[in-house]
Design a protein around this motif. Structure first.
Motif, PDB file in Angstrom:
ATOM      1  N   THR A 243      -8.935  -2.258  -7.025  1.00 27.56           N
ATOM      2  CA  THR A 243      -8.604  -3.665  -7.253  1.00 27.56           C
ATOM      3  C   THR A 243      -7.249  -3.996  -6.653  1.00 27.56           C
ATOM      4  O   THR A 243      -7.060  -5.060  -6.042  1.00 27.56           O
ATOM      5  CB  THR A 243      -8.596  -3.974  -8.764  1.00 27.56           C
ATOM      6  N   PHE A 244      -6.299  -3.087  -6.827  1.00 29.86           N
ATOM      7  CA  PHE A 244      -4.966  -3.312  -6.264  1.00 29.86           C
ATOM      8  C   PHE A 244      -5.028  -3.385  -4.739  1.00 29.86           C
ATOM      9  O   PHE A 244      -4.442  -4.280  -4.122  1.00 29.86           O
ATOM     10  CB  PHE A 244      -4.024  -2.186  -6.696  1.00 29.86           C
ATOM     11  N   MET A 245      -5.740  -2.445  -4.119  1.00 28.77           N
ATOM     12  CA  MET A 245      -5.797  -2.416  -2.656  1.00 28.77           C
ATOM     13  C   MET A 245      -6.535  -3.619  -2.091  1.00 28.77           C
ATOM     14  O   MET A 245      -6.226  -4.088  -0.993  1.00 28.77           O
ATOM     15  CB  MET A 245      -6.460  -1.113  -2.189  1.00 28.77           C
ATOM     16  N   ALA A 246      -7.499  -4.142  -2.853  1.00 27.49           N
ATOM     17  CA  ALA A 246      -8.294  -5.268  -2.367  1.00 27.49           C
ATOM     18  C   ALA A 246      -7.429  -6.490  -2.085  1.00 27.49           C
ATOM     19  O   ALA A 246      -7.695  -7.248  -1.143  1.00 27.49           O
ATOM     20  CB  ALA A 246      -9.382  -5.609  -3.377  1.00 27.49           C
ATOM     21  N   GLN A 247      -6.371  -6.678  -2.876  1.00 28.41           N
ATOM     22  CA  GLN A 247      -5.531  -7.863  -2.683  1.00 28.41           C
ATOM     23  C   GLN A 247      -4.729  -7.786  -1.388  1.00 28.41           C
ATOM     24  O   GLN A 247      -4.285  -8.814  -0.868  1.00 28.41           O
ATOM     25  CB  GLN A 247      -4.581  -8.028  -3.869  1.00 28.41           C
ATOM     26  N   PHE A 248      -4.556  -6.575  -0.851  1.00 28.97           N
ATOM     27  CA  PHE A 248      -3.803  -6.422   0.391  1.00 28.97           C
ATOM     28  C   PHE A 248      -4.711  -6.266   1.611  1.00 28.97           C
ATOM     29  O   PHE A 248      -4.258  -6.414   2.742  1.00 28.97           O
ATOM     30  CB  PHE A 248      -2.880  -5.202   0.303  1.00 28.97           C
ATOM     31  N   LEU A 249      -5.977  -5.936   1.375  1.00 26.72           N
ATOM     32  CA  LEU A 249      -6.888  -5.690   2.491  1.00 26.72           C
ATOM     33  C   LEU A 249      -7.840  -6.848   2.738  1.00 26.72           C
ATOM     34  O   LEU A 249      -8.588  -6.836   3.702  1.00 26.72           O
ATOM     35  CB  LEU A 249      -7.702  -4.417   2.224  1.00 26.72           C
ATOM     36  N   SER A 250      -7.839  -7.833   1.862  1.00 22.52           N
ATOM     37  CA  SER A 250      -8.769  -8.956   2.016  1.00 22.52           C
ATOM     38  C   SER A 250      -8.304  -9.906   3.113  1.00 22.52           C
ATOM     39  O   SER A 250      -7.141  -9.940   3.477  1.00 22.52           O
ATOM     40  CB  SER A 250      -8.885  -9.702   0.689  1.00 22.52           C
TER      41      SER A 250
ATOM     42  N   LEU B 246       0.827  -1.208   0.000  1.00 20.09           N
ATOM     43  CA  LEU B 246       0.000   0.000   0.000  1.00 20.09           C
ATOM     44  C   LEU B 246       0.861   1.257   0.000  1.00 20.09           C
ATOM     45  O   LEU B 246       0.527   2.248  -0.666  1.00 20.09           O
ATOM     46  CB  LEU B 246      -0.934  -0.012   1.213  1.00 20.09           C
ATOM     47  N   ASP B 247       1.966   1.230   0.739  1.00 23.25           N
ATOM     48  CA  ASP B 247       2.881   2.379   0.728  1.00 23.25           C
ATOM     49  C   ASP B 247       3.488   2.572  -0.657  1.00 23.25           C
ATOM     50  O   ASP B 247       3.663   3.705  -1.126  1.00 23.25           O
ATOM     51  CB  ASP B 247       3.992   2.182   1.761  1.00 23.25           C
ATOM     52  N   MET B 248       3.799   1.470  -1.313  1.00 18.89           N
ATOM     53  CA  MET B 248       4.365   1.555  -2.659  1.00 18.89           C
ATOM     54  C   MET B 248       3.362   2.158  -3.637  1.00 18.89           C
ATOM     55  O   MET B 248       3.736   2.907  -4.549  1.00 18.89           O
ATOM     56  CB  MET B 248       4.789   0.167  -3.139  1.00 18.89           C
ATOM     57  N   LEU B 249       2.089   1.836  -3.459  1.00 17.54           N
ATOM     58  CA  LEU B 249       1.053   2.431  -4.305  1.00 17.54           C
ATOM     59  C   LEU B 249       1.070   3.952  -4.165  1.00 17.54           C
ATOM     60  O   LEU B 249       1.028   4.680  -5.164  1.00 17.54           O
ATOM     61  CB  LEU B 249      -0.316   1.877  -3.919  1.00 17.54           C
ATOM     62  N   CYS B 250       1.142   4.428  -2.934  1.00 17.63           N
ATOM     63  CA  CYS B 250       1.165   5.876  -2.688  1.00 17.63           C
ATOM     64  C   CYS B 250       2.422   6.516  -3.273  1.00 17.63           C
ATOM     65  O   CYS B 250       2.360   7.583  -3.894  1.00 17.63           O
ATOM     66  CB  CYS B 250       1.085   6.151  -1.192  1.00 17.63           C
ATOM     67  N   LEU B 251       3.558   5.869  -3.081  1.00 12.12           N
ATOM     68  CA  LEU B 251       4.821   6.431  -3.568  1.00 12.12           C
ATOM     69  C   LEU B 251       4.872   6.438  -5.094  1.00 12.12           C
ATOM     70  O   LEU B 251       5.372   7.396  -5.698  1.00 12.12           O
ATOM     71  CB  LEU B 251       5.997   5.636  -2.998  1.00 12.12           C
TER      72      LEU B 251
END
Length: 261
Positions: free
Chosen positions: A254-261, A41-46
């Motif tokens: 969709t990207f965040m869902a794989q880390f929050l599920s 998730l941090d990488m997504l923000c960066l």
């Protein structure tokens, strides 16, 4: 006039380089540990930050070319870009050993496809614009419009309830209308747009002060009720994010869902 002078009580020690400290302004004060999910998730923000930085720099390149100047990277781009890359590498340190290469990690979790400018920048070392518009470009503009619409609606509701004069309400309503018009194919916004079109002229006319009138213009209870209902509907829709408002957000969700599920 003579002035008596005495020796100083204490001579400061000469600075020795052994006492030099290195400031880590961009690093956390206390050590923290990120889980693999938090790293993603941090990488997504960066990646989002670096992508926007690259877009700004490529736009500056275009302006330089139009002025017949040789494109040059700005100092701010180099400084901010280096800081973001450093933060990315810091994130990788939290992953299980052996630590992957940054390019390999972004490709593995799908961020390279979402942010092709970032991928090219990591490979070539210079900002390059894409021939095809990346999907995440719509994400930032869509989020910005939703935020603008929410803030404008909340401000209008606040002013209706607490201002002694409704002189500028028509102007605020017209700004909301413009933002709503920028959304395409959103049924709920199309209906609100039609309501504004049907009421705007009479509402604006009702706020025109008569000659010699000392009272501040005030909307009738009917218009106040209508505007409050409209702003509440807008705020509720934006904050609840129904499906028709999330189409442009789909890649990130969709990207965040794989880390929050």
């Amino acid at each position: 006039m003579a002035v008596s002078a005495s020796d100083p009580l204490f001579h400061p020690c000469v600075y020795h380089e052994a006492f030099k400290v290195e400031l880590q302004v961009k690093r956390p004060l206390m050590p923290i540990h990120l889980s693999p999910e938090q790293v993603g998730l941090d990488m997504l923000c960066l990646c989002g930050q670096l992508d926007l930085l690259i877009r700004a720099q490529t736009q500056q390149f275009q302006e330089q070319l139009e002025e017949c100047c040789s494109p040059e990277e700005s100092d701010s781009f180099q400084i901010q870009g280096s800081e973001i890359l450093d933060q990315m590498l810091q994130c990788l340190e939290h992953l299980p050993k052996p630590m992957p290469q940054l390019e390999d990690y972004l490709d593995l979790i799908g961020l390279s496809a979402m942010f092709p400018r970032v991928e090219v920048f990591l490979i070539q070392g210079s900002p390059v614009e894409m021939l095809e518009r990346p999907l995440m470009d719509d994400y930032f503009s869509h989020i910005a419009k939703l935020n603008q619409l929410l803030v404008l609606s909340q401000q209008l509701e606040e002013d209706i309830n607490h201002l002694g004069s409704h002189k500028y309400i028509a102007h605020q309503l017209s700004v909301i209308y413009q933002v709503i018009s920028s959304f395409r194919g959103i049924k709920m916004f199309s209906e609100i747009k039609k309501e504004i079109e049907a009421n705007f002229k009479q509402l604006k006319q009702s706020l025109v002060a008569e000659a010699g009138c000392r009272h501040e213009p005030q909307l009738s209870a009917q218009y106040v009720s209508w505007i409050l209902e409209m702003t509440q509907n807008i705020s509720s829709a934006v904050m609840s994010l129904p499906e028709e408002l999330t189409e442009d957000l789909h890649p990130a969700l969709t990207f965040m869902a794989q880390f929050l599920s």
